[in-house]
Design a protein around this motif. Structure first.
Motif, PDB file in Angstrom:
ATOM      1  N   THR A 259      15.607  49.752   6.547  1.00 53.03           N
ATOM      2  CA  THR A 259      16.315  48.662   6.820  1.00 53.03           C
ATOM      3  C   THR A 259      16.764  48.043   5.493  1.00 53.03           C
ATOM      4  O   THR A 259      16.395  48.114   4.367  1.00 53.03           O
ATOM      5  CB  THR A 259      15.178  47.345   7.372  1.00 53.03           C
ATOM      6  N   ALA A 260      18.064  47.655   5.351  1.00 57.89           N
ATOM      7  CA  ALA A 260      18.881  47.300   4.104  1.00 57.89           C
ATOM      8  C   ALA A 260      19.864  46.105   4.585  1.00 57.89           C
ATOM      9  O   ALA A 260      20.320  46.224   5.667  1.00 57.89           O
ATOM     10  CB  ALA A 260      19.703  48.714   3.626  1.00 57.89           C
ATOM     11  N   LYS A 261      20.166  45.330   3.597  1.00 61.91           N
ATOM     12  CA  LYS A 261      21.145  44.260   3.689  1.00 61.91           C
ATOM     13  C   LYS A 261      22.381  44.929   3.029  1.00 61.91           C
ATOM     14  O   LYS A 261      22.470  45.256   1.805  1.00 61.91           O
ATOM     15  CB  LYS A 261      20.558  42.930   3.043  1.00 61.91           C
ATOM     16  N   PHE A 297      12.449  31.035   7.897  1.00 61.62           N
ATOM     17  CA  PHE A 297      11.046  31.726   8.096  1.00 61.62           C
ATOM     18  C   PHE A 297      11.227  32.299   9.327  1.00 61.62           C
ATOM     19  O   PHE A 297      12.074  32.317  10.228  1.00 61.62           O
ATOM     20  CB  PHE A 297       9.938  30.395   8.190  1.00 61.62           C
ATOM     21  N   ASP A 298      10.067  33.089   9.561  1.00 61.92           N
ATOM     22  CA  ASP A 298      10.208  33.951  10.757  1.00 61.92           C
ATOM     23  C   ASP A 298       8.696  33.685  11.535  1.00 61.92           C
ATOM     24  O   ASP A 298       7.864  33.149  10.965  1.00 61.92           O
ATOM     25  CB  ASP A 298      10.151  35.288  10.692  1.00 61.92           C
ATOM     26  N   ASN A 319      12.372  36.937  -1.361  1.00 63.86           N
ATOM     27  CA  ASN A 319      12.719  38.199  -0.751  1.00 63.86           C
ATOM     28  C   ASN A 319      13.417  38.085   0.614  1.00 63.86           C
ATOM     29  O   ASN A 319      12.595  37.361   1.321  1.00 63.86           O
ATOM     30  CB  ASN A 319      11.695  39.302  -0.797  1.00 63.86           C
ATOM     31  N   TRP A 320      14.501  38.435   1.200  1.00 58.99           N
ATOM     32  CA  TRP A 320      15.087  38.247   2.366  1.00 58.99           C
ATOM     33  C   TRP A 320      13.946  38.907   3.349  1.00 58.99           C
ATOM     34  O   TRP A 320      13.969  38.529   4.635  1.00 58.99           O
ATOM     35  CB  TRP A 320      16.446  38.766   2.490  1.00 58.99           C
ATOM     36  N   LYS A 321      13.251  39.946   2.964  1.00 54.30           N
ATOM     37  CA  LYS A 321      12.213  40.444   3.953  1.00 54.30           C
ATOM     38  C   LYS A 321      11.008  39.789   3.788  1.00 54.30           C
ATOM     39  O   LYS A 321      10.402  39.779   2.765  1.00 54.30           O
ATOM     40  CB  LYS A 321      11.976  41.908   3.751  1.00 54.30           C
ATOM     41  N   SER A 326       5.564  38.083  -1.836  1.00 53.84           N
ATOM     42  CA  SER A 326       4.542  36.937  -1.678  1.00 53.84           C
ATOM     43  C   SER A 326       5.093  36.051  -0.277  1.00 53.84           C
ATOM     44  O   SER A 326       6.335  35.784  -0.542  1.00 53.84           O
ATOM     45  CB  SER A 326       4.466  35.865  -2.722  1.00 53.84           C
ATOM     46  N   ALA A 327       4.242  35.639   0.413  1.00 53.62           N
ATOM     47  CA  ALA A 327       4.743  34.649   1.834  1.00 53.62           C
ATOM     48  C   ALA A 327       3.698  34.136   1.822  1.00 53.62           C
ATOM     49  O   ALA A 327       2.602  34.251   1.702  1.00 53.62           O
ATOM     50  CB  ALA A 327       5.144  35.846   2.909  1.00 53.62           C
ATOM     51  N   MET A 328       3.978  32.911   2.653  1.00 58.70           N
ATOM     52  CA  MET A 328       2.867  31.905   2.995  1.00 58.70           C
ATOM     53  C   MET A 328       2.826  32.082   4.340  1.00 58.70           C
ATOM     54  O   MET A 328       3.794  32.075   5.224  1.00 58.70           O
ATOM     55  CB  MET A 328       3.530  30.576   2.671  1.00 58.70           C
ATOM     56  N   LEU A 329       1.654  32.413   4.913  1.00 62.35           N
ATOM     57  CA  LEU A 329       1.327  32.480   6.519  1.00 62.35           C
ATOM     58  C   LEU A 329       0.317  31.096   7.078  1.00 62.35           C
ATOM     59  O   LEU A 329      -0.218  30.744   6.346  1.00 62.35           O
ATOM     60  CB  LEU A 329       0.463  33.533   6.607  1.00 62.35           C
TER      61      LEU A 329
END
Length: 545
Positions: A259-261, A297-298, A319-321, A326-329
């Motif tokens: 997957t690429a932007k 967010f997703d 990061n767009w992915k 690092s991400a907050m869940l």
């Protein structure tokens, strides 16, 4: 000594020491250190000599060793009690168990989630866990699949016939493709969660997205918002794309791979040339393009049986992915809208007990559904243990319904559960050649097979006909023929027809007795009486002619 005090004992011998214990006749020891000296008589005759320092050290060492041994024995008893307790929790009975094959990586030990669970009261669940790359199988239409574990050891690989399957690992991801294993499991008719049919349908993401588009056409774009996506069977076909930035998704991959932007047409041409030069076949080189959504967010929505959860994931590293870096869940409330979405997806491909969908939320607050996943989706958050237990409970409930006790063969069990609701049938025992099994359900008796014509066949089945009240094989039809002749001549002589009927019935009973009681002394007498009755019958019928 003659000049010493009268009560001073003689000095101890060289190398000896005064015994630390009290001397008989002295005062009892107090709580403090024993400093008093005894001036009484020496040790009495028959008592042991005072111990030496070496012997004292040996006794201390023995005491320490005894304490160590006692502690070791106590620890062993504790461990043995724990092992026996664990054995009592889940005894393994090879004769009364069902085999559960779990396809997952080694990061999760699924056997502990089925420990202590029983089927049909006293049947154990034997858990065998492996990855797709570690197994090989052969499938038979009657016996089902035979799965072997190949883990690189020199020993002969073990083989199992699974009764149920839990799939938690994706069969296809990038260059790894184990769809042939799914085909073998489906060929053997083994039930699973999710169903093997739905798992195979998820092995091409464009195929899944096409079914999501069908849901959108039925429900509407507002009720089921999908991201706008364009499919290209070949990477060369996407060079005419003009909307940038965009997201390229090539092949069938998970976790953000392939997957690429792409920000401009030059990046698109480079990506297309890279995909065309990989040497992939036309069936795996498809790709799709979709407009890039600057997401805030997703959201990941999951369903495990009747348990629903939703998680919000926001990138911290920029990061767009969101699944990389690092991400907050955070777990968020399950709304009716999310529940309606996941319920619609769970009805695809015949129904799925475990499934999930991924949603991105733009900075303007708009939500877009980007993908759906089957039972192989990764668990998230602090509730992973709880989710695994939900999956285990779901598997136990399904196995309770579809797995049958050992009175049925596994092939019969698999054939009965593949229809989802068909009643299982017991396997009939082997029947000797020349006979047929008894009818089931009160139906008509089977027609006996004839081996030799004439009286031999009557003698073979005479006992059956006499007990059931049915007319034997065709040779006994001669008596009704005589009876019919007697009825035709009864117009001239009624008495002769009556005697003919009685004689015919006597002849029928006589034949039955002859065939029912072979080899006994009364058979000859009854046969002679029968012949006499037949002579009288013929004389009564044809005597006046």
């Amino acid at each position: 000594m003659p000049g010493g005090p009268p009560n001073i004992p003689p000095p101890p011998a060289p190398g000896s020491a005064v015994s630390p214990g009290p001397v008989p006749g002295s005062a009892p020891p107090t709580g403090g250190p024993e400093l008093s000296l005894s001036f009484g008589k020496g040790p009495q005759r028959g008592t042991s000599a005072p111990s030496s320092p070496a012997k004292s050290r040996e006794s201390l060492l023995q005491r320490v060793q005894s304490l160590t041994g006692a502690a070791r024995d106590q620890g062993a008893s504790i461990i043995g009690a724990a092992v026996s307790s664990a054995a009592r929790v889940q005894p393994f009975n090879k004769d009364k168990c069902f085999t559960l094959l779990v396809l997952d990586d080694q990061n999760t030990d699924w056997s502990k989630y089925f420990r202590g669970k029983r089927l049909h009261g006293d049947y154990d669940i034997r858990v065998e866990q492996a990855e797709f790359r570690e197994i090989s199988l052969t499938a038979n239409a009657d016996a089902g699949p035979l799965v072997s574990f190949n883990r690189g050891s020199s020993k002969q690989p073990k083989s199992y016939r699974p009764d149920f399957i839990l799939v938690r690992q994706a069969p296809r991801d990038g260059a790894k493709d184990y769809r042939s294993t799914l085909l073998g499991l489906k060929y053997g008719g083994v039930p699973s969660i999710n169903s093997l049919h739905s798992l195979y349908q998820f092995q091409d993401k464009p195929w899944v997205f096409a079914h999501l588009l069908q849901l959108q056409r039925r429900l509407g774009k507002e009720a089921f918002p999908l991201v706008e996506q364009t499919f290209f069977p070949n990477p060369r076909d996407m060079l005419a794309w003009q909307r940038f930035p965009c997201v390229l998704k090539a092949g069938h991959c998970y976790g953000g791979k392939a997957t690429a932007k792409l920000d401009n047409p030059g990046a698109l041409q480079d990506a297309a040339g890279l995909l065309c030069g990989t040497g992939l076949s036309d069936s795996t080189s498809y790709c799709s393009l979709e407009p890039y959504v600057d997401a805030k967010f997703d959201i990941h929505i999951q369903k495990i049986g009747t348990n629903y959860k939703a998680f919000m994931r926001k990138s911290i590293s920029g990061n767009w992915k969101t699944n990389q870096g690092s991400a907050m869940l955070e777990q968020i409330p399950m709304t009716e809208k999310y529940k309606a979405w996941i319920d619609e997806v769970s009805e695809l491909f015949g129904g799925m007990e475990v499934c999930g969908i991924a949603v991105i939320v733009s900075k303007e607050g708009k939500e877009f559904i980007i993908s759906a996943s089957d039972s192989t989706f990764p668990l998230m958050g602090d509730t992973q243990e709880e989710d695994r237990r939900h999956i285990a409970d779901l598997v136990v409930g399904r196995m309770q319904n579809v797995c049958r006790p050992s009175m049925m063969t596994k092939a019969t069990s698999r054939s009965s559960i593949s229809s989802r609701g068909g009643s299982p049938t017991e396997e009939m025992p082997p029947v000797p050649i020349g006979t047929r099994p008894a009818p089931v359900g009160g139906g008509p008796p089977p027609i006996p097979e004839r081996t030799t014509p004439g009286v031999g066949s009557i003698g073979r089945h005479g006992s059956i006909s006499s007990q059931s009240g049915e007319i034997p094989d065709q040779p006994t039809e001669k008596a009704p023929t005589l009876n019919s002749l007697g009825r035709r001549d009864s117009q001239a002589s009624q008495s002769s027809s009556v005697s003919g009927v009685s004689s015919a019935s006597a002849a029928r009973s006589g034949v039955s007795k002859v065939t029912t009681l072979p080899g006994q002394g009364t058979v000859a007498d009854e046969a002679e009486d029968t012949m006499k009755n037949l002579r009288k019958t013929f004389a009564g019928i044809f005597g006046d002619m």
